[in-house]
Design a protein around this motif. Structure first.
Motif, mmCIF file in Angstrom:
data_model
loop_
_atom_site.group_PDB
_atom_site.id
_atom_site.type_symbol
_atom_site.label_atom_id
_atom_site.label_comp_id
_atom_site.label_asym_id
_atom_site.label_seq_id
_atom_site.Cartn_x
_atom_site.Cartn_y
_atom_site.Cartn_z
ATOM 1 N N ASN A 105 33.172 37.661 3.911
ATOM 2 C CA ASN A 105 33.917 36.687 4.333
ATOM 3 C C ASN A 105 33.656 35.213 3.809
ATOM 4 N N ASP A 163 39.210 29.979 4.108
ATOM 5 C CA ASP A 163 38.887 31.373 4.343
ATOM 6 C C ASP A 163 39.120 31.753 2.964
ATOM 7 N N ASN A 164 38.173 32.731 2.557
ATOM 8 C CA ASN A 164 38.228 33.503 1.190
ATOM 9 C C ASN A 164 38.171 32.469 0.105
#
Length: 616
Positions: free
Chosen positions: A123, A156-157
């Motif tokens: 993640n 995120d990511n």
């Protein structure tokens, strides 16, 4: 309140006291009428008996009523306590852990730190905490403080090359080399990071009071205003074509300056940048250092440019933020640069360190002189004096600065006549030294010091050793790097970050079921006014301290399926599960479409804010 069993025993089994028995027996025989004179002692015994019977009756009635109201039986058989079974008599030190679902799950059970490393690979993203008055650490929240690490959903990511944080604005470079900005100083109505300077293949950042300094992979240095309004209305460079479709016109809509030094030699380029509130340093591949004014509000006036006599009045003709080579450092191949708010430090390949700029708190490593509050020329720090009488030779390996504090990492060594081979004739000791302002604990020495002009050793990062299994010897634990904010800081240790059990695995770098990745130790210290240390508390920390894992939910999930004594033991050890930062490693990331990338986690301390991000 007496239980039913106690009441039953008291009424059905307990014999009358001897005096009660004697009184009953004596008065059971009638005396002759002529001599029927009551004995005084017998009369008292009779009264005592009556009161005792009344008391027991009341207690029994009360207990029976309580049992009836609670739905329990009033009367029952009285039994002796049953002896514990043979199974209960056997001591249980720890229950068996749950069955591992896979080799990777087995490593997660063995090590909390390994789980953190695994989650950081699965993640990628950014965790931030501290002051949120400028909508930096939580752009979509109105909270004033973010007390513990929290992910910024936008990232995120997403992998980043660099990130820099201020209380009112922030900037980052994504893995494609584009600049992203957010915060109220950028635009009050923008709640998400926005791409600004694109198509320049940027690799690192520095920020001043009101401008962003960016370095490209080709060595070009860009300076642009923080404010989006100034970017839109300010002077723009001439139009230039780009081999990337549609990107050339986009970047031309942004106001920026190119600050790359003009007199670089063939093949020489800028490799590193660093900025304070008003000034910035540039280091080239040839070891030369250039400085320039990095802010728009004030011209550097405390000697932090490193050019003797340079002021607003005496500056040469041309742009006020033109680059100046620091000629005093010629002949010293500089390898590292660092800047505080208004001072600078550099170190060279020979292990020497120089400082210049503001010295009001002793941040240059020299005693404060009221008649000369700043030094405008690089001055050599007497670091060898720190090891006087030890027979050790000291060499500065890196410099760090922020706010009004400074740090040196030094390696000292002396001959070791008992070493078996010539390659082991010296034992290296890695130390960290701090000086400057430390009233809120930012020197990491455990003391609250207003002015610390003489470098003092930081015990937490000094004289540490560990056993290196592949090398089969004891090695010093060095600092990987430090991130120094205005009043707080963080340090990452270059400790052995994995444990490979089998010799074959160590040789092939392949993990076996019991091999683990521990990550690197990371600690925080200093001022905590805005919860920027990530401890969840507001108290300052004068000594380096660990914080809890960033993903506490994963820690809780790790304990799933564990019960009894094992769970109690896990709960007791919960405080020992500290945040370990992931070192660089080549991994396949499913969240990135299965791409294989070289990634790591990095920490960044700013002005009242902190962040940990997934970096490439």
């Amino acid at each position: 309140m007496l239980s039913t069993r106690c009441l039953s025993r008291a009424t059905s089994r307990a014999p009358h006291p001897p005096q009660f028995t004697r009184a009953i027996t004596r008065h059971s025989r009638p005396l002759p009428r002529a001599r029927a004179i009551p004995h005084p002692y017998a009369q008292r015994r009779q009264q005592h008996f009556v009161r005792s019977v009344a008391t027991v009756t009341v207690l029994f009635a009360t207990g029976a009523t309580w049992q009836w109201m609670n739905g329990n039986k009033i009367f029952g058989e009285v039994h002796a306590e049953e002896p514990p079974s043979q199974e209960e008599q056997n001591l249980k030190f720890e229950e068996q852990r749950r069955q591992a679902l896979s080799e990777e799950d087995n490593r997660n059970i063995i090590s909390s730190q390994h789980l953190q490393v695994q989650k950081s690979w699965e993640n990628p993203g950014v965790y931030a905490w501290g002051s949120n008055s400028g909508r930096v650490v939580a752009p979509d929240s109105q909270e004033t403080f973010i007390k513990t690490p929290r992910r910024i959903p936008f990232f995120d990511n997403i992998l980043l090359r660099d990130i820099k944080l201020d209380r009112n604005f922030a900037a980052a470079i994504d893995e494609h080399g584009d600049l992203l900005q957010w915060g109220v100083a950028f635009a009050k109505d923008v709640t998400q990071p926005t791409r600004t300077l694109q198509g320049k293949n940027l690799k690192s950042l520095a920020i001043s009071r009101d401008r962003i300094i960016a370095l490209s992979s080709s060595g070009d240095v860009y300076s642009l205003p923080v404010s989006r309004e100034e970017q839109m209305t300010g002077p723009k460079p001439p139009a230039s074509s780009s081999w990337i479709p549609f990107w050339g016109s986009t970047t031309n809509n942004i106001s920026y300056r190119i600050r790359t030094p003009e007199n670089l030699s063939r093949g020489e380029k800028v490799t590193s940048i660093s900025s304070g509130l008003e000034h910035a340093l540039m280091l080239t591949s040839s070891g030369r250092v250039f400085s320039f004014a990095s802010g728009s509000q004030d011209f550097p006036s405390r000697g932090q440019l490193g050019v003797p006599g340079l002021t607003w009045e005496s500056r040469p003709q041309g742009a006020f933020d033109m680059a100046h080579e620091i000629l005093t450092l010629k002949g010293f191949p500089i390898t590292h640069i660092a800047t505080g708010d208004n001072h600078s430090l550099v170190s060279d390949a020979a292990g020497r360190a120089f400082s210049f700029g503001d010295n009001s708190s002793g941040q240059l490593g020299f005693e404060f002189d009221a008649e000369a509050a700043h030094i405008d020329a690089p001055s050599l720090l007497p670091t060898q004096r720190l090891y006087a009488g030890s027979a050790q030779q000291a060499a500065v390996t890196n410099v760090f600065a922020g706010g009004n504090t400074s740090f040196l990492t030094i390696e000292a060594a002396k001959p070791n006549p008992t070493a078996p081979t010539p390659s082991q004739t010296t034992r290296v000791q890695a130390d960290t030294w701090a000086f400057g302002f430390g009233l809120t604990g930012q020197l990491a020495t455990g003391r609250w010091t207003h002015t610390q002009a003489t470098p003092v050793k930081v015990p937490t990062f000094s004289g540490l050793f560990e056993y290196d299994e592949p090398a089969n010897r004891v090695i010093p634990i060095r600092l990987a790097y430090m991130s120094i904010g205005t009043t707080h800081a963080a340090a990452v240790l270059d400790n052995v970050a994995s444990v490979a059990v089998s010799p074959a695995a160590r040789k092939s770098h392949a993990l076996t079921p019991n091999d683990t990745n521990w990550g690197r130790d990371i600690v925080f210290w200093g001022n905590n006014e805005f919860y920027q240390l990530g401890t969840g508390k507001r108290s300052n920390a004068p000594t380096p301290t660990y914080i809890n894992p960033l993903d506490q939910k994963a820690e809780d999930e790790r304990s799933a399926g564990i019960t009894g004594v094992a769970k109690a033991k896990r709960d007791r050890e919960k405080e020992m599960h500290r945040f370990q930062i992931t070192p660089k490693q080549r991994v396949k990331v499913a969240a990135l479409g299965g791409r294989t990338v070289d990634m790591e986690q990095k920490v960044e301390c700013g002005r009242g804010v902190s962040a940990v991000y997934s970096a490439v």
